[in-house]
Write a protein that holds these residues in place. Structure first.
Motif, PDB file in Angstrom:
ATOM      1  N   ILE A   1      -4.711   1.797  -1.882  1.00 13.67           N
ATOM      2  CA  ILE A   1      -4.412   0.406  -2.236  1.00 13.67           C
ATOM      3  C   ILE A   1      -4.064   0.313  -3.722  1.00 13.67           C
ATOM      4  CG2 ILE A   1      -5.390  -1.920  -2.428  1.00 13.67           C
ATOM      5  CD1 ILE A   1      -7.159  -1.146   0.020  1.00 13.67           C
ATOM      6  N   ASN A   2      -4.819   0.976  -4.549  1.00 16.48           N
ATOM      7  CA  ASN A   2      -4.590   0.938  -5.998  1.00 16.48           C
ATOM      8  C   ASN A   2      -3.636   2.021  -6.470  1.00 16.48           C
ATOM      9  OD1 ASN A   2      -6.064  -1.290  -6.710  1.00 16.48           O
ATOM     10  ND2 ASN A   2      -7.773  -0.185  -7.621  1.00 16.48           N
ATOM     11  N   GLU A   3      -4.012   3.278  -6.222  1.00 18.39           N
ATOM     12  CA  GLU A   3      -3.222   4.359  -6.792  1.00 18.39           C
ATOM     13  C   GLU A   3      -3.490   5.689  -6.114  1.00 18.39           C
ATOM     14  OE1 GLU A   3      -7.015   4.275  -8.148  1.00 18.39           O
ATOM     15  OE2 GLU A   3      -5.770   3.046  -9.485  1.00 18.39           O
ATOM     16  N   CYS A   4      -2.494   6.555  -6.208  1.00 19.82           N
ATOM     17  CA  CYS A   4      -2.628   7.975  -5.916  1.00 19.82           C
ATOM     18  C   CYS A   4      -2.598   8.706  -7.247  1.00 19.82           C
ATOM     19  CB  CYS A   4      -1.488   8.468  -5.035  1.00 19.82           C
ATOM     20  SG  CYS A   4      -1.421   7.708  -3.392  1.00 19.82           S
ATOM     21  N   VAL A   5      -3.527   9.631  -7.439  1.00 21.62           N
ATOM     22  CA  VAL A   5      -3.649  10.329  -8.720  1.00 21.62           C
ATOM     23  C   VAL A   5      -3.658  11.830  -8.488  1.00 21.62           C
ATOM     24  CG1 VAL A   5      -5.103  10.722 -10.751  1.00 21.62           C
ATOM     25  CG2 VAL A   5      -4.935   8.425  -9.758  1.00 21.62           C
TER      26      VAL A   5
ATOM     27  N   MET B   1       0.848  -1.193   0.000  1.00 23.63           N
ATOM     28  CA  MET B   1       0.000   0.000   0.000  1.00 23.63           C
ATOM     29  C   MET B   1       0.884   1.244   0.000  1.00 23.63           C
ATOM     30  SD  MET B   1      -3.125  -0.917   2.628  1.00 23.63           S
ATOM     31  CE  MET B   1      -3.819   0.751   2.462  1.00 23.63           C
ATOM     32  N   ILE B   2       0.316   2.353  -0.433  1.00 26.88           N
ATOM     33  CA  ILE B   2       1.030   3.627  -0.427  1.00 26.88           C
ATOM     34  C   ILE B   2       0.223   4.658   0.336  1.00 26.88           C
ATOM     35  CG2 ILE B   2       2.443   3.294  -2.477  1.00 26.88           C
ATOM     36  CD1 ILE B   2       0.326   4.603  -4.155  1.00 26.88           C
ATOM     37  N   SER B   3       0.881   5.764   0.661  1.00 28.67           N
ATOM     38  CA  SER B   3       0.227   6.833   1.402  1.00 28.67           C
ATOM     39  C   SER B   3       0.710   8.165   0.858  1.00 28.67           C
ATOM     40  CB  SER B   3       0.555   6.723   2.894  1.00 28.67           C
ATOM     41  OG  SER B   3      -0.056   7.763   3.633  1.00 28.67           O
ATOM     42  N   ALA B   4      -0.194   9.121   0.740  1.00 31.80           N
ATOM     43  CA  ALA B   4       0.138  10.435   0.192  1.00 31.80           C
ATOM     44  C   ALA B   4      -0.072  11.513   1.253  1.00 31.80           C
ATOM     45  CB  ALA B   4      -0.732  10.739  -1.029  1.00 31.80           C
TER      46      ALA B   4
ATOM     47  N   VAL C   1       4.319  10.990  -2.099  1.00 36.05           N
ATOM     48  CA  VAL C   1       3.800   9.622  -2.018  1.00 36.05           C
ATOM     49  C   VAL C   1       4.926   8.680  -1.606  1.00 36.05           C
ATOM     50  CG1 VAL C   1       2.718   7.730  -3.300  1.00 36.05           C
ATOM     51  CG2 VAL C   1       2.077  10.108  -3.793  1.00 36.05           C
ATOM     52  N   ALA C   2       4.644   7.832  -0.618  1.00 40.61           N
ATOM     53  CA  ALA C   2       5.629   6.858  -0.146  1.00 40.61           C
ATOM     54  C   ALA C   2       4.908   5.568   0.214  1.00 40.61           C
ATOM     55  CB  ALA C   2       6.382   7.405   1.069  1.00 40.61           C
ATOM     56  N   ARG C   3       5.679   4.513   0.369  1.00 37.10           N
ATOM     57  CA  ARG C   3       5.096   3.240   0.789  1.00 37.10           C
ATOM     58  C   ARG C   3       4.483   3.403   2.168  1.00 37.10           C
ATOM     59  NH1 ARG C   3       7.383  -2.872   0.223  1.00 37.10           N
ATOM     60  NH2 ARG C   3       5.655  -3.852   1.348  1.00 37.10           N
TER      61      ARG C   3
END
Length: 297
Positions: A146-150, A126-129, A261-263
């Motif tokens: 879970i999928n993407e940051c846009v 997962m990633i976090s922004a 954005v990072a893990r």
């Protein structure tokens, strides 16, 4: 947490008659097995004879969370409970069912296997922004995905100017409708429609996929997921930009703002029934590749 999963939480799509029918069968099955059953408090627990639990507390209170709905329901539930390490199992009532891979007719046999310890466990990156408004400090709280940051233009008829950085090093200037930063899980979602590659979910990598770039040379880029990616909005843009997590959470952006954005510090833990095959899902759900051919003599 053992294989018995004594307390089972349920997150389900709201206001859907088909979901209610499945919930009746699901809760009856779990109660018949002697499980303590919690349901997120957007549903009336009295209808099913179970306990209510807030979405925020469901992850900590459950040994297993069963998601009833489609992939969007699982994304919503996953962001809410993943930090607690609780695994999720998806019952598919949606259209694609790429992540929710158990059909309602297969619930009983699947639970027979899962509660006997026969299942495939999988950890998804997962990633976090975090947002950094122009001239201010970066925000402390991240928005998980879970999928993407846009990041994309808010006025769809305008091109967005922005720069990308990795660990503070400049990558490129972009003129495009935006940028998708996708996990391997999200590589088969929005990023795929933008021309990005399919990343196997076991990879520790991210895909940076420009959305409709205004140059032929601005192509997708794959980077190690341990790197920090920053998208900086140009000071010269007209109108605003928009940040979204998984197409479900959004924040407005202005000229000069950045998104970092990072893990995420935790994974999304999934449970699949025996026989789960990622490439089979790709072939049958996304019509990727071709079926196995018999060998010619």
């Amino acid at each position: 947490m053992g294989t018995l999963f004594s307390t089972v939480g349920i997150c389900a799509k709201r206001d859907d008659i088909g979901v209610m029918r499945t919930l009746h069968a699901l809760t009856a099955d779990l109660l018949g097995r002697g499980k303590r059953v919690l349901i997120d408090d957007s549903h009336d627990p009295a209808i099913y004879g179970v306990e209510a639990c807030s979405r925020a507390e469901l992850g900590a209170a459950s040994d297993l969370v069963v998601v009833v709905g489609g992939d969007g329901t699982l994304l919503d539930a996953g962001r809410a409970v993943a930090a607690h390490g609780v695994p999720l199992l998806g019952i598919n009532l949606g259209r694609l069912g790429f992540m929710v891979d158990v059909l309602p007719d297969d619930m009983k046999s699947t639970f027979d296997d899962v509660f006997a310890g026969r299942y495939i466990a999988e950890a998804r990156l997962m990633i976090s922004a975090r947002l950094k408004p122009a001239g201010r400090e970066i925000e402390a709280d991240g928005m998980p995905a879970i999928n993407e940051c846009v990041v994309r233009n808010q006025a769809f008829a305008r091109v967005l100017d922005f720069d990308t950085y990795m660990n503070g090093d400049f990558i490129s200037h972009h003129r495009a409708d935006g940028m998708v930063i996708a996990t391997p899980t999200g590589s088969t979602a929005y990023a795929l429609s933008g021309g990005g590659p399919v990343l196997h979910p076991g990879l520790n990598a991210l895909a940076l996929v420009p959305i409709c770039p205004h140059t032929l040379s601005d192509r997708p880029l794959i980077v190690d997921a341990e790197h920090e990616i920053e998208i900086h909005i140009a000071q010269t843009i007209e109108g605003g930009a928009l940040y979204t997590s998984d197409g479900q959470l959004s924040r407005g952006l202005a000229a000069g703002d950045s998104v970092v954005v990072a893990r995420a510090p935790y994974n999304l833990n999934l449970i699949h029934p025996p026989g789960y095959d990622y490439f089979n899902i790709l072939r049958n759900k996304l019509h990727w590749g071709r079926g196995q051919q018999a060998h010619r003599v």
